[in-house]
Design an enzyme around this catalytic site. Structure first.
Site, PDB file in Angstrom:
ATOM      1  N   HIS A 153       0.794  -1.263  -0.122  1.00 30.30           N
ATOM      2  CA  HIS A 153      -0.057  -0.112   0.171  1.00 30.30           C
ATOM      3  C   HIS A 153       0.965   1.271   0.057  1.00 30.30           C
ATOM      4  CE1 HIS A 153      -4.055  -1.983   0.751  1.00 30.30           C
ATOM      5  NE2 HIS A 153      -3.128  -3.112   1.110  1.00 30.30           N
ATOM      6  N   ASP A 358       3.596   9.343  -1.169  1.00 27.72           N
ATOM      7  CA  ASP A 358       2.532   8.573  -0.725  1.00 27.72           C
ATOM      8  C   ASP A 358       2.293   7.623  -1.621  1.00 27.72           C
ATOM      9  OD1 ASP A 358       0.235   8.172   0.872  1.00 27.72           O
ATOM     10  OD2 ASP A 358      -0.475  10.311   0.998  1.00 27.72           O
TER      11      ASP A 358
HETATM   12  P1  ADP Z   1      -2.697   6.912   4.684  1.00 30.91           P
HETATM   13  O1  ADP Z   1      -3.343   5.318   4.585  1.00 30.91           O
HETATM   14  O2  ADP Z   1      -1.378   6.992   4.869  1.00 30.91           O
HETATM   15  O3  ADP Z   1      -3.283   7.129   6.153  1.00 30.91           O
HETATM   16  P2  ADP Z   1      -4.518   7.771   2.934  1.00 30.91           P
HETATM   17  O4  ADP Z   1      -4.894   9.026   2.500  1.00 30.91           O
HETATM   18  O5  ADP Z   1      -4.576   6.657   1.632  1.00 30.91           O
HETATM   19  O6  ADP Z   1      -3.558   7.832   3.865  1.00 30.91           O
HETATM   20  O7  ADP Z   1      -5.915   7.025   3.667  1.00 30.91           O
HETATM   21  C1  ADP Z   1      -6.202   7.876   4.877  1.00 30.91           C
HETATM   22  C2  ADP Z   1      -7.681   7.386   5.327  1.00 30.91           C
HETATM   23  O8  ADP Z   1      -7.968   7.673   6.438  1.00 30.91           O
HETATM   24  C3  ADP Z   1      -8.830   8.044   4.387  1.00 30.91           C
HETATM   25  O9  ADP Z   1      -9.830   7.048   4.190  1.00 30.91           O
HETATM   26  C4  ADP Z   1      -9.285   9.091   5.359  1.00 30.91           C
HETATM   27  O10 ADP Z   1     -10.476   9.423   5.216  1.00 30.91           O
HETATM   28  C5  ADP Z   1      -9.084   8.580   6.737  1.00 30.91           C
HETATM   29  N1  ADP Z   1      -8.490   9.704   7.640  1.00 30.91           N
HETATM   30  C6  ADP Z   1      -7.528  10.596   7.393  1.00 30.91           C
HETATM   31  N2  ADP Z   1      -7.512  11.588   8.472  1.00 30.91           N
HETATM   32  C7  ADP Z   1      -8.592  11.180   9.186  1.00 30.91           C
HETATM   33  C8  ADP Z   1      -9.098  11.832  10.301  1.00 30.91           C
HETATM   34  N3  ADP Z   1      -8.601  12.996  10.739  1.00 30.91           N
HETATM   35  N4  ADP Z   1     -10.235  11.357  10.737  1.00 30.91           N
HETATM   36  C9  ADP Z   1     -10.864  10.172  10.273  1.00 30.91           C
HETATM   37  N5  ADP Z   1     -10.298   9.556   9.349  1.00 30.91           N
HETATM   38  C10 ADP Z   1      -9.290  10.079   8.725  1.00 30.91           C
END
Ligand code: ADP
Length: 448
Positions: A153, A358
């Site tokens: 991922h 990312d």
């Molecule tokens: P990573 O997997 O590195 O955290 P991604 O952008 O691919 O980054 O996925 C992040 C996921 O987590 C998304 O589905 C997003 O909606 C969720 N997310 C990110 N920040 C928050 C937050 N503050 N509260 C709830 N969900 C979050």
């Protein structure tokens, strides 16, 4: 069709497990009588010698606990303090310790021994993410011949970064024991092929095939998607429920949503917003940035540092520009429920998705899916997010270039409705075609 056996570090819990992977794999798992296996999130005194079934849910789930030492060395250590920084271009943050590697291998060996007895001849196995790189190797040692696929991922590093890992060659060998290695983006495929040849001493057979004696594996890109249609519906419903007062008629909202991780470029984003405010006094009181960043991996030094840096920067920018009616940055350090996020995305005029590195970045996809297509917001997207390969109709930026980011903020805020609609239509078409169901289908078809 044989069963699908899926492994990830954490098992999706609860009677109704949720999350992107569950949506992607839930149907195949229930249709094939498949199984999901992962750690429980609990700490045990001694290593488990058998798996525990989690009752209920739409498919079978089995879990096991980690010991304190395993949590420290395998999870916080080798996974999050060696592989994560390496895979995100931050070799300077790697903490190389032999104990980390030893425990990482031990845990993977233990998982292989726990699951090997339950594997049937026509099962397909799908392993997820960097916590489990050696699992196929350990299963092959136990005589398992089934098709085993791996999906990473995160990004994959090229040979120059891989040289910083003392056991880089071993990592390549681990990968060669999978039949299919899925990566997020074509850039990762190129980096992985180069590392498999230069660090792993494998031979490139063309078309993504690598021979690394005694095995041959295929490396290909499968950019992960979201459940696009579901997210659009959710956002349309949830915007109505946002508390009044969040939106002001004469004020545009920019939104950033990221775990507080050094790969996400939040300090660079804050600096660019400061530069924008410095250049454009006419926008003072007419724009604010809502940054939602729950802390993660607390206790790891690099994460404590990034928290301090972002708190300091947001304080400084607010101190410099705020007045009694307006604070330019609202910085929220806690998770927000998924449905509230969906409503907030839809209510925002601009999203700032500007990671330094990312794998994919799902926030970029969620923001686009959440928009009202009649009057959509604008996505500012880092060229270093895997998503940038697909989402070329976003405003692509280099997050290291503060001035360019500040200029893009103005472009986004001033963009005509016609251009916003055109860009949004193209982006949404892509997300609809390549959603999360497309992704899992594409990977499993290739795994055969
Ligand atoms: P990573 O997997 O590195 O955290 P991604 O952008 O691919 O980054 O996925 C992040 C996921 O987590 C998304 O589905 C997003 O909606 C969720 N997310 C990110 N920040 C928050 C937050 N503050 N509260 C709830 N969900 C979050």
């Amino acid at each position: 069709m044989g069963r699908l056996i899926c492994l990830s570090n954490r098992i999706p819990t609860g009677a109704n497990p949720s999350g992107g992977l569950v949506v992607a794999l839930g149907d195949v798992l229930s249709e094939t009588g498949g199984i999901w296996i992962g750690t429980s999130g609990e700490i045990a005194e001694k290593p488990d010698t058998c798996l525990r079934e989690i009752e209920g849910g739409p498919f079978k789930r089995f879990c096991f606990d980690l010991t304190e030492e395993e949590q420290e060395n395998y999870y916080a250590g080798y996974s999050n303090s060696v592989l994560w920084p390496l895979f995100h271009g931050r070799t300077d943050l790697m903490e190389i310790h032999q104990d980390y590697l030893n425990t990482y291998k031990q845990v993977n060996r233990r998982i292989a021994k726990l699951i090997a007895p339950m594997i049937q001849p026509d099962d397909r196995i799908w392993v997820h993410d960097f916590h489990l790189l050696p699992l196929a190797y350990e299963l092959r040692v136990l005589g398992i011949q089934n098709p085993i696929g791996f999906f990473l991922h995160t990004p994959f590093p090229g040979p120059i970064s891989m040289q910083a890992l003392p056991n880089g060659r071993e990592v390549c060998q681990w990968l060669s024991n999978y039949d299919l290695v899925g990566l997020q983006a074509e850039r990762d495929v190129r980096a992985c092929l180069a590392s498999m040849v230069e660090i792993g001493e494998g031979s490139d057979l063309g078309n993504g095939f690598i021979h690394l004696a005694p095995r041959q594996c295929r490396i290909a890109a499968f950019p992960i998607g979201i459940d696009t249609a579901e997210f659009t519906e959710l956002a349309a419903r949830e915007i109505e429920k946002l508390p009044s007062g969040i939106l002001k008629p004469d004020r545009s909202l920019m939104i950033g949503v990221d775990r507080l991780d050094y790969s996400k470029g939040v300090p660079h984003r804050f600096r660019a917003f400061g530069e924008f405010l410095d250049r454009h006094e006419e926008w003072h009181r007419h724009v604010s940035l809502l940054q939602i960043s729950p802390p993660t991996r607390e206790g790891v030094q690099a994460y404590d540092d990034i928290r301090e840096e972002t708190e300091h920067l947001s304080g400084r920018i607010n101190g410099q520009f705020a007045d009694i009616q307006w604070a330019p940055i609202r910085f929220i350090n806690r998770p927000v429920p998924r449905e509230v996020l969906a409503g907030l995305y839809r209510a925002s005029q601009v999203a700032l998705v500007t990671p330094l590195m990312d794998g994919m970045n799902l926030v970029a996809k969620e923001f686009v899916a959440a928009q009202n297509s009649d009057d959509p917001g604008v996505l500012i997207l880092s060229q270093f997010a895997g998503a940038a390969e697909q989402m070329t109709d976003a405003l692509l930026v280099n997050p290291h270039d503060t001035e360019q980011m500040a200029t893009s903020m103005l472009t986004a805020l001033m963009m005509s409705r016609g251009e916003r609609r055109e860009r949004h239509r193209a982006l949404l078409d892509g997300l609809t075609r390549q959603d999360v169901h497309w992704w899992s289908n594409a990977f499993l078809t290739a795994l055969g």
